[in-house]
Design an enzyme around this catalytic site. Structure first.
Site, short mmCIF file in Angstrom:
data_model
loop_
_atom_site.label_atom_id
_atom_site.label_comp_id
_atom_site.label_asym_id
_atom_site.label_seq_id
_atom_site.Cartn_x
_atom_site.Cartn_y
_atom_site.Cartn_z
N ARG A 180 -8.71 15.31 -2.93
CA ARG A 180 -8.57 14.39 -1.81
C ARG A 180 -8.48 15.19 -0.51
NH1 ARG A 180 -4.12 9.97 -2.28
NH2 ARG A 180 -4.98 9.52 -0.24
N ASN B 272 -2.32 6.14 6.30
CA ASN B 272 -3.24 7.16 5.82
C ASN B 272 -2.59 8.54 5.89
OD1 ASN B 272 -5.01 5.01 5.67
ND2 ASN B 272 -6.03 5.49 7.62
N VAL B 273 -3.00 9.40 4.99
CA VAL B 273 -2.41 10.74 4.91
C VAL B 273 -3.46 11.81 5.24
CG1 VAL B 273 -0.76 9.97 3.16
CG2 VAL B 273 -2.95 10.94 2.42
N ASP B 274 -4.66 11.36 5.69
CA ASP B 274 -5.79 12.29 5.83
C ASP B 274 -5.81 13.06 7.15
OD1 ASP B 274 -7.78 9.26 6.16
OD2 ASP B 274 -6.80 10.39 7.76
N HIS C 163 3.42 6.96 5.28
CA HIS C 163 3.27 7.35 3.87
C HIS C 163 3.13 8.85 3.73
CE1 HIS C 163 1.89 3.04 2.61
NE2 HIS C 163 3.16 3.12 2.94
N CYS D 216 8.45 22.26 -1.81
CA CYS D 216 8.92 22.73 -3.12
C CYS D 216 9.73 21.63 -3.81
CB CYS D 216 9.81 23.98 -2.91
SG CYS D 216 10.72 24.46 -4.39
N ASN E 227 -10.46 -6.14 10.11
CA ASN E 227 -10.56 -5.74 8.71
C ASN E 227 -11.89 -6.21 8.14
OD1 ASN E 227 -8.74 -4.33 6.76
ND2 ASN E 227 -9.29 -6.10 5.49
N1 APR Z 1 -13.42 -1.31 8.44
C1 APR Z 1 -12.32 -2.12 8.37
N2 APR Z 1 -11.70 -2.42 7.21
C2 APR Z 1 -12.23 -1.90 6.08
C3 APR Z 1 -13.35 -1.06 6.07
C4 APR Z 1 -13.95 -0.76 7.32
N3 APR Z 1 -15.05 0.04 7.42
N4 APR Z 1 -13.62 -0.69 4.79
C5 APR Z 1 -12.67 -1.29 4.02
N5 APR Z 1 -11.85 -2.02 4.80
C6 APR Z 1 -10.66 -2.79 4.42
C7 APR Z 1 -10.74 -3.44 3.07
O1 APR Z 1 -11.25 -4.75 3.21
C8 APR Z 1 -9.27 -3.46 2.64
O2 APR Z 1 -8.65 -4.68 3.01
O3 APR Z 1 -9.62 -1.85 4.35
C9 APR Z 1 -8.63 -2.32 3.45
C10 APR Z 1 -8.18 -1.15 2.58
O4 APR Z 1 -7.17 -1.63 1.74
P1 APR Z 1 -6.51 -0.65 0.67
O5 APR Z 1 -7.57 0.04 -0.10
O6 APR Z 1 -5.48 -1.47 -0.04
O7 APR Z 1 -5.81 0.48 1.55
P2 APR Z 1 -4.46 0.35 2.33
O8 APR Z 1 -4.25 -1.04 2.88
O9 APR Z 1 -4.41 1.45 3.32
O10 APR Z 1 -3.37 0.63 1.20
C11 APR Z 1 -2.02 0.69 1.64
O11 APR Z 1 -1.38 1.39 -0.57
O12 APR Z 1 -2.32 2.57 -2.24
C12 APR Z 1 -1.28 2.57 -1.33
O13 APR Z 1 -0.16 4.31 -0.24
C13 APR Z 1 -1.41 3.74 -0.42
O14 APR Z 1 -1.36 3.81 1.98
C14 APR Z 1 -1.89 3.11 0.88
C15 APR Z 1 -1.31 1.72 0.80
#
Ligand code: APR
Length: 254
Positions: free
Chosen positions: A74, A110-112, A127, A135, A221
């Site tokens: 990752r 996000n952690v990136d 997060h 450690c 979104n």
């Molecule tokens: N632009 C806008 N939204 C987008 C795009 C894009 N290009 N691509 C995907 N999405 C939306 C998807 O529709 C989805 O609702 O981004 C959202 C991503 O949702 P998740 O995959 O659930 O990610 P996230 O909400 O960040 O998860 C929250 O859950 O897994 C844990 O710790 C992890 O920080 C993460 C947390």
């Protein structure tokens, strides 16, 4: 369903008038940089693993080599991609608001590290971050760039192992990040949720808390979420395309 121009203009006017903004981002903001989100199917070698299974202290204790390799993979993906126009738009808006003595607090799940690479500052990483490891015995932190991935898992000087400073499922969020988030939410007049499914607490409830404090709410979104039904403006689209359009309405160049 395409976004109507009047929706973009409405969002732009709200943003322009706001004096204190909170933005919460999720994995969707990094999707257009090529990083898979959590709840979209992952491609490639790791597609057979479920992040919800690997991102736990249980998985790390059970198979530290596998979990360390997953985070190394990752990290190398995050290192090898670039911030996209959505990251740059958020950084540009934060700078614009700061230049006119208004505030914009960026909270990310996000952690990136891509927000910081796009120029955003004082990012609240609720997060944690993949760019710092610690450690397992002493909790002494080390920047990822100083670690050697010669061996998996990575031994620590104290005889333990190195793990990423990422909040795993079931772990508590960083106290300082939470305090900054709640303070910003209490004071904001606009809360914008971008690229998050709104399913993981406590971040999922931030937008409702802000709304109950009287803030306007905007969601950007790709897909509808549990929050879409109550926000003031919901822009369903890709953040890397929508955000530049919204900012161009108020003449903020990226
Ligand atoms: N632009 C806008 N939204 C987008 C795009 C894009 N290009 N691509 C995907 N999405 C939306 C998807 O529709 C989805 O609702 O981004 C959202 C991503 O949702 P998740 O995959 O659930 O990610 P996230 O909400 O960040 O998860 C929250 O859950 O897994 C844990 O710790 C992890 O920080 C993460 C947390």
């Amino acid at each position: 369903m395409s976004i109507q121009p009047e929706q973009t203009q409405q969002a732009a006017q709200i943003i322009d008038k706001s004096q204190s903004i909170v933005i919460l981002t999720g994995a969707g903001v990094s999707a257009e940089s090529g990083l898979a989100t959590f709840r979209d199917p992952e491609e490639g070698h790791w597609s057979k693993y479920d992040p919800m299974e690997l991102a736990t202290i249980h998985a790390f204790n059970k198979d530290p080599e596998l979990v360390t390799r997953w985070y190394h993979w990752r990290f190398t993906r995050a290192r090898d991609v670039d911030p996209n126009p959505g990251h740059h738009a958020i950084a540009a808006l934060q700078k614009h608001k700061s230049d006119i003595n208004q505030s914009l607090t960026l909270i990310t799940q996000n952690v990136d590290g891509l927000h910081q690479r796009a120029g955003a500052t004082d990012v609240v990483e609720i997060h944690g971050t993949i760019h710092t490891w610690r450690c397992t015995i002493t909790n002494k932190e080390t920047p990822l760039r100083n670690l050697s991935f010669e061996h998996f898992p990575i031994p620590s000087e104290a005889g333990g192992l190195m793990r990423p400073c990422i909040v795993w499922f079931g772990e508590t969020l960083p106290q300082e990040a939470l305090e900054r988030s709640f303070k910003a939410m209490a004071e904001c007049d606009l809360f914008i949720s971008i690229g998050t499914s709104g399913t993981v607490e406590p971040a999922a409830s931030f937008i409702l808390a802000a709304k109950e404090n009287g803030a306007k709410t905007i969601e950007i979104n790709r897909d509808p979420t549990p929050n879409t039904g109550f926000v003031d403006v919901a822009l369903l689209g890709a953040s890397g395309q929508v955000l530049p359009q919204v900012l161009s309405e108020i003449r903020i160049e990226i």
